[in-house]
Design an enzyme around this catalytic site. Structure first.
Site, PDB file in Angstrom:
ATOM      1  N   ASP A 211       0.852  -1.200   0.000  1.00 15.09           N
ATOM      2  CA  ASP A 211       0.000   0.000   0.000  1.00 15.09           C
ATOM      3  C   ASP A 211       0.881   1.240   0.000  1.00 15.09           C
ATOM      4  O   ASP A 211       2.102   1.154   0.101  1.00 15.09           O
ATOM      5  CB  ASP A 211      -0.901   0.000   1.243  1.00 15.09           C
ATOM      6  CG  ASP A 211      -0.086  -0.015   2.531  1.00 15.09           C
ATOM      7  OD1 ASP A 211       0.266   1.078   3.027  1.00 15.09           O
ATOM      8  OD2 ASP A 211       0.227  -1.112   3.048  1.00 15.09           O
ATOM      9  N   ASP A 213       0.643   3.630   2.379  1.00 15.29           N
ATOM     10  CA  ASP A 213       0.457   4.236   3.687  1.00 15.29           C
ATOM     11  C   ASP A 213      -0.694   5.252   3.559  1.00 15.29           C
ATOM     12  O   ASP A 213      -1.676   4.971   2.888  1.00 15.29           O
ATOM     13  CB  ASP A 213       1.764   4.868   4.193  1.00 15.29           C
ATOM     14  CG  ASP A 213       1.787   4.999   5.708  1.00 15.29           C
ATOM     15  OD1 ASP A 213       1.536   3.980   6.394  1.00 15.29           O
ATOM     16  OD2 ASP A 213       2.043   6.102   6.201  1.00 15.29           O
TER      17      ASP A 213
END
Length: 292
Positions: A211, A213
């Protein structure tokens, strides 16, 4: 040649087994630091001894803060592991380090605060250098193996180790990215890397991006369902990476040309006559080479 290679793999989120391990068996290893995260799966892969430890335990029962890091590294050392490949999930602070990519970490900023970070302490004090906390030799092997597995690989990157278990606030994410210049973020490589250095085991960190973040304007907050979906794809590459390691490292081993396996040569500060016998006994696996 100075000895036999034994590869240790510490599997993080999503990686809970090693395919193709011959004569595989789970074994319990006792340590002075308590029980490791789980039993350790040992066997041979490509003719090279290998040990696999699921960092969070089978079924994912340990949180990042409660993983018994000292017991894990001590147990691997007792089994004869010479080279550790840490595989873990991470968030990315860089647009070009996209979900699904692998980052071969070479630096850390440690922001953890609730973990025991050293085998040494009162009765036997030591200071090891972690200026270069990962082994460049192992990192190169990990990068090559990851590319062979079909992953998009970034060699080098700074890993922000956070305490967790919550993900970052937006303000924290921007601080780590824009001010501190970090590349990825995770919760488990510290104090693991520091302890491996104290135990004189070469250590490489393979961070699998899941991802962005919370800093990325197009992605907003971390979505655990998206992380799990990305992990599934990453794990296939991670298994192929692990399968390629024995062929790259070989069965016989020279001294590490970066000195990882001699980190304690000048590290112990406590005079022999002042050392606590109980502490020294606990260090039998980790520091037996220099403590006699």
């Amino acid at each position: 040649m100075t000895g036999t290679t034994m590869i240790g793999v510490i599997g993080g989120s999503g990686l809970y087994e090693i395919d193709g391990l011959e004569n595989a068996s789970w074994q319990r290893v006792e340590t002075p630091w308590g029980d490791p995260s789980d039993e350790i799966l040992t066997g041979t892969l490509g003719g090279v001894p290998m040990a696999f430890l699921p960092r969070h335990g089978r079924g994912h029962v340990w949180s990042p803060s409660t993983v018994p890091y000292r017991a894990n590294i001590d147990a691997l050392k007792r089994l004869g592991v010479t080279d550790i490949f840490s595989v873990s999930a991470c968030g990315s602070f860089r647009e070009n380090m996209a979900p699904g990519d692998f980052v071969i970490v070479d630096q850390f900023i440690d922001r953890t605060i609730a973990r025991e970070k050293s085998f040494f302490g009162p009765g036997c004090v030591a200071h090891v250098s972690v200026a270069h906390p990962t082994c460049e030799r192992l990192g190169a092997h990990a990068a090559a193996a990851a590319r062979e597995a079909g992953a998009n690989v970034h060699e080098g990157g700074t890993y922000l180790a956070m305490e967790g278990p919550q993900f970052s606030t937006l303000a924290e994410s921007k601080l780590y990215r824009d001010v501190w210049g970090c590349d990825v973020i995770g919760m488990t490589n510290m104090p693991e890397a520091k302890l491996a250095r104290e135990a004189e085991i070469c250590y490489a960190s393979v961070a699998m991006v899941t991802d962005y973040d919370s800093w990325h304007p197009d992605h907003g907050e971390v979505d655990i369902s998206e992380i799990i979906a990305t992990l599934g794809a990453n794990v296939a590459h991670a298994r192929d990476l692990v399968a390629a390691l024995p062929g790259r490292l070989g069965g016989e081993r020279d001294l590490c040309n970066h000195g990882c396996d001699r980190a304690l040569d000048h590290a112990i500060m406590t005079a022999p006559g002042a050392r606590d016998p109980a502490r020294v006994a606990m260090l039998d696996a980790v520091a037996g080479r220099v403590l006699g």
